[in-house]
Design a protein around this motif. Structure first.
Motif, PDB file in Angstrom:
ATOM      1  N   ARG A   5      42.112  34.600  31.600  1.00  0.00           N
ATOM      2  CA  ARG A   5      40.879  35.276  31.149  1.00  0.00           C
ATOM      3  C   ARG A   5      40.344  36.307  32.136  1.00  0.00           C
TER       4      ARG A   5
ATOM      5  N   PRO B  27      40.575  42.670  29.446  1.00  0.00           N
ATOM      6  CA  PRO B  27      40.251  43.195  28.111  1.00  0.00           C
ATOM      7  C   PRO B  27      40.813  42.294  27.013  1.00  0.00           C
ATOM      8  N   ARG B  28      40.073  42.180  25.926  1.00  0.00           N
ATOM      9  CA  ARG B  28      40.491  41.339  24.810  1.00  0.00           C
ATOM     10  C   ARG B  28      41.890  41.712  24.325  1.00  0.00           C
TER      11      ARG B  28
ATOM     12  N   GLU C  30      33.481  38.101  27.336  1.00  0.00           N
ATOM     13  CA  GLU C  30      33.415  39.413  26.685  1.00  0.00           C
ATOM     14  C   GLU C  30      32.066  40.099  26.908  1.00  0.00           C
ATOM     15  N   ARG C  31      31.056  39.356  27.315  1.00  0.00           N
ATOM     16  CA  ARG C  31      29.738  39.933  27.580  1.00  0.00           C
ATOM     17  C   ARG C  31      29.526  40.201  29.066  1.00  0.00           C
TER      18      ARG C  31
END
Length: 262
Positions: free
Chosen positions: A156, A187-188, A120-121
């Motif tokens: 992922r 994207p999450r 996510e980073r």
């Protein structure tokens, strides 16, 4: 002073200028990018990247190379992180991080799973890896290359094999072919597994003995009626299932183990 490649660090230094140029062109670095290079070695990628970037982070375990790079670059242009990348906290670096590197092949798989924790980073990743590993990463269901690595990374990341590289592009030449792969975190909102730990457990069990059918590989987790509810044939093998099928099994088990309270 000439640096002697160290086998324990899996050092094979990229020397082919045409390959280096192709990798940099694929990365397309921009001056303000937050970028970290893993295993800079003798600077094959470090030099052209640093020529564009205002600042570059590098992670290196070899103390001789650390000293060499510290002499070559001013601290204001390059931040050196000396140590084992498998223990590195990527959350300590800026967000929207771009990660690049010619990775030591002996740690490539655990490193990919380590980096997935920080997805996510991360904006994107460009890695030189053993070609066989890249082919497993991007493999589709039904083939012998498709396995646990394929499923967990495809869940992922969106991935693409960009460049194939012959052994002669390195010094010393490795005994295998290499390839450059691009990974972009999904994207999450598109990550639909109720529990990523549960998904990982199902995938690990399913591929532990890949010639077994799901009926046998997942014995104790799923019963005959569960396969009917899922719409998945128990006579299939793990290599026949799409990523979405593994997600469906994992989510089904999470719901089954945690029934709704009424």
């Amino acid at each position: 002073m000439k640096h002697i490649p160290r086998k324990r660090f899996g050092q094979h230094f990229l020397t082919d200028q045409s390959v280096i140029a192709a990798i940099v062109a694929a990365i397309r670095p921009q001056a303000e990018d937050a970028m970290v290079e893993i295993g800079p070695g003798l600077g094959a990628l470090t030099t052209p990247l640093a020529a564009v970037l205002r600042h570059l982070h590098v992670i290196e375990i070899d103390r001789d190379i650390v000293a060499r790079l510290q002499r070559a670059y001013a601290p204001g242009r390059l931040s050196m992180h000396a140590g084992d990348v498998l223990e590195f906290d990527f959350a300590a670096l800026p967000g929207a991080l771009r990660v690049v590197g010619n990775l030591p092949y002996n740690i490539s798989t655990p490193l990919l799973f380590h980096l997935a924790r920080y997805a996510e980073r991360i904006r994107d990743l460009h890695f030189m890896l053993q070609k066989e590993v890249v082919e497993r990463m991007v493999a589709t269901p039904g083939g012998r290359d498709y396995g646990r690595l394929s499923v967990m990374l495809q869940y992922r990341f969106d991935m693409e094999l960009l460049i194939k590289v012959a052994p002669g592009a390195f010094s010393p030449p490795p005994q295998v072919e290499s390839a450059v792969v691009r990974l972009c975190p999904r994207p999450r909102a598109l990550l639909s597994a109720t529990s990523e730990a549960g998904l990982a457990q199902v995938v690990r069990r399913a591929f532990a003995q890949r010639r077994k059918t799901l009926r046998n590989a997942l014995a104790g987790l799923l019963e005959a009626g569960d396969y009917t509810a899922l719409g998945i044939a128990p006579g299939l093998r793990a290599e026949n299932l799409a990523v979405a099928d593994f997600i469906a099994i994992s989510n089904y088990l999470e719901k089954k183990d945690k029934p709704q309270a009424y």
